[in-house]
Write a protein that holds these residues in place. Structure first.
Motif, PDB file in Angstrom:
ATOM      1  N   HIS A 151       0.854  -1.173  -0.075  1.00  0.00           N
ATOM      2  CA  HIS A 151      -0.024   0.095  -0.106  1.00  0.00           C
ATOM      3  C   HIS A 151       0.683   0.949   0.104  1.00  0.00           C
ATOM      4  O   HIS A 151       2.016   1.144   0.510  1.00  0.00           O
ATOM      5  N   SER A 195      -6.816  -7.369  -2.814  1.00  0.00           N
ATOM      6  CA  SER A 195      -6.436  -6.819  -1.174  1.00  0.00           C
ATOM      7  C   SER A 195      -7.263  -6.798  -0.089  1.00  0.00           C
ATOM      8  O   SER A 195      -7.741  -7.956   0.084  1.00  0.00           O
ATOM      9  N   SER A 196      -5.768  -6.434   1.189  1.00  0.00           N
ATOM     10  CA  SER A 196      -6.672  -6.353   2.074  1.00  0.00           C
ATOM     11  C   SER A 196      -7.800  -5.573   1.874  1.00  0.00           C
ATOM     12  O   SER A 196      -7.634  -4.369   1.280  1.00  0.00           O
ATOM     13  N   CYS A 201      -5.210   0.004   1.880  1.00  0.00           N
ATOM     14  CA  CYS A 201      -4.589  -1.358   0.417  1.00  0.00           C
ATOM     15  C   CYS A 201      -5.950  -0.899  -0.636  1.00  0.00           C
ATOM     16  O   CYS A 201      -5.515  -0.389  -2.132  1.00  0.00           O
ATOM     17  N   THR A 202      -7.245  -1.060   0.040  1.00  0.00           N
ATOM     18  CA  THR A 202      -7.715  -0.638  -1.047  1.00  0.00           C
ATOM     19  C   THR A 202      -8.352   0.943  -1.540  1.00  0.00           C
ATOM     20  O   THR A 202      -8.236   0.379  -3.021  1.00  0.00           O
ATOM     21  N   LEU A 205      -5.312   0.775  -4.766  1.00  0.00           N
ATOM     22  CA  LEU A 205      -6.227   0.100  -6.437  1.00  0.00           C
ATOM     23  C   LEU A 205      -7.186   0.447  -6.917  1.00  0.00           C
ATOM     24  O   LEU A 205      -7.277   0.872  -8.166  1.00  0.00           O
ATOM     25  N   LEU A 216     -12.817  -5.103  -6.882  1.00  0.00           N
ATOM     26  CA  LEU A 216     -11.653  -5.223  -6.181  1.00  0.00           C
ATOM     27  C   LEU A 216     -11.841  -6.297  -4.802  1.00  0.00           C
ATOM     28  O   LEU A 216     -13.135  -5.693  -4.083  1.00  0.00           O
ATOM     29  N   ARG A 218     -11.653  -8.258  -1.726  1.00  0.00           N
ATOM     30  CA  ARG A 218     -11.118  -8.046  -0.974  1.00  0.00           C
ATOM     31  C   ARG A 218     -11.101  -9.458   0.530  1.00  0.00           C
ATOM     32  O   ARG A 218     -12.624  -9.914   0.672  1.00  0.00           O
ATOM     33  N   CYS A 251      -2.637  -6.093  -3.113  1.00  0.00           N
ATOM     34  CA  CYS A 251      -2.349  -5.493  -2.240  1.00  0.00           C
ATOM     35  C   CYS A 251      -2.326  -5.559  -0.424  1.00  0.00           C
ATOM     36  O   CYS A 251      -3.215  -6.044  -0.379  1.00  0.00           O
ATOM     37  N   SER A 252      -0.807  -5.290  -0.290  1.00  0.00           N
ATOM     38  CA  SER A 252      -1.415  -6.226   1.079  1.00  0.00           C
ATOM     39  C   SER A 252      -0.184  -5.066   2.040  1.00  0.00           C
ATOM     40  O   SER A 252       0.129  -3.818   1.519  1.00  0.00           O
TER      41      SER A 252
END
Length: 314
Positions: A151, A195-196, A201-202, A205, A216, A218, A251-252
């Motif tokens: 992130h 993503s986390s 993180c969100t 992206l 997206l 999660r 993404c983390s």
């Protein structure tokens, strides 16, 4: 010290009934045959520039694949002084476009490697062709991208007044990086976003998701809290992604990513050479905030192999 002029380009390729072919361009201004390429726009990153220049010169929309050797040579800058031109190249698959020539090019030719080798006007351009042919012969030219993303920069924990750290947002620089990251992911043809659920993180992206209309997804096991509760969950999620074998960005967080990188290191094998070292280095660094670690994967599931690695730093 000569000025450095950054440029980027591609070798579009296809396999037809006649075998492997690559696309070359002819520039009437210089009456030469070479690869589609051009200088980076201000604040533009290398990968988006390669895809953009290819489209502008050939009318073809491409998805970047494995990186190819760069070229360095001396040119004259606008003021007449010597400058080193640095061109980064990628193999590229055509995903669309009408092939209409619109910028400085009067012909595009699809040629077999031997004919292309003989037609190239510059010896330095043969380095990329040889590398592309080696990938084809090794079965590592057809790949899909797995981009691990840390992130972007968030509001510091000490300055965050909320009770739930998962809601801590990106700061101004983080939001700016999220916007510049979107064209990088687009250049590699990322189509799946994982993503986390944490906001930082969100939000990293989100610009790409909004620009492409991608959903997206999660997953709590990719969050810091989920990883602390069960470290195996993130690895199992990565394995599902490898089984699926589709272009993806994940993404983390800094504490989670080394475990994912370790899995990918195990998929490099001895042939990956410097790419394996780049993965190990990235794992030790936990990736920089806002970095995209692009792994080019051949095959899926038990056959998945990481054949090339790139670090796209903010």
């Amino acid at each position: 010290m000569p000025t450095s002029i950054p440029a980027a380009g591609t070798l579009p390729w296809r396999v037809s009934e006649h075998g492997l072919q690559v696309a070359m361009v002819h520039r009437p201004r210089y009456d030469d045959w070479s690869w589609a390429k051009g200088k980076l726009d201000p604040d533009e990153e290398w990968a988006p520039a390669a895809a953009r220049e290819t489209h502008e010169e050939t009318g073809l929309v491409v998805r970047l694949g494995v990186p190819l050797p760069e070229a360095r040579y001396t040119v004259l800058a606008r003021d007449g002084s010597p400058a080193e031109k640095v061109v980064r190249y990628w193999a590229a698959e055509v995903t669309g476009g009408d092939g209409r020539l619109v910028n400085e090019i009067d012909d595009v030719a699809w040629l077999d490697p031997r004919t292309a080798h003989d037609r190239l006007d510059y010896a330095r351009d043969r380095d990329q062709l040889r590398a592309l042919v080696r990938h084809h012969q090794a079965g590592t030219l057809t790949t899909w991208p797995l981009a691990l993303v840390r992130h972007a920069h968030a509001v510091p924990r000490g300055a965050w007044k909320g009770d739930d750290d998962r809601l801590r947002p990106l700061d101004d620089s983080g939001r700016a990086r999220a916007r510049t990251l979107a064209p990088v992911l687009e250049a590699f043809g990322v189509r799946r976003l994982v993503s986390s659920p944490s906001e930082r993180c969100t939000a990293t992206l989100a610009p790409y998701a909004a620009a492409t209309g991608r959903r997206l997804r999660r997953h709590d096991e990719l969050s810091e809290e989920g990883y602390a509760a069960d470290p195996t969950g993130a690895v199992l999620r990565l394995q599902k992604i490898l089984d699926r074998g589709r272009p993806v960005a994940v993404c983390s967080h800094g504490p989670v990513l080394p475990a994912l990188v370790d899995v990918l290191v195990g998929l490099t094998g001895d042939a990956a050479g410097p790419h394996r070292g780049r993965l190990v280095e990235a794992g030790a660094d936990r990736l920089a905030k806002g970095e995209a670690l692009v792994c080019h994967v051949a095959g899926a599931g038990a056959d998945a192999r990481v054949v090339a690695v790139e670090r796209h730093l903010p």
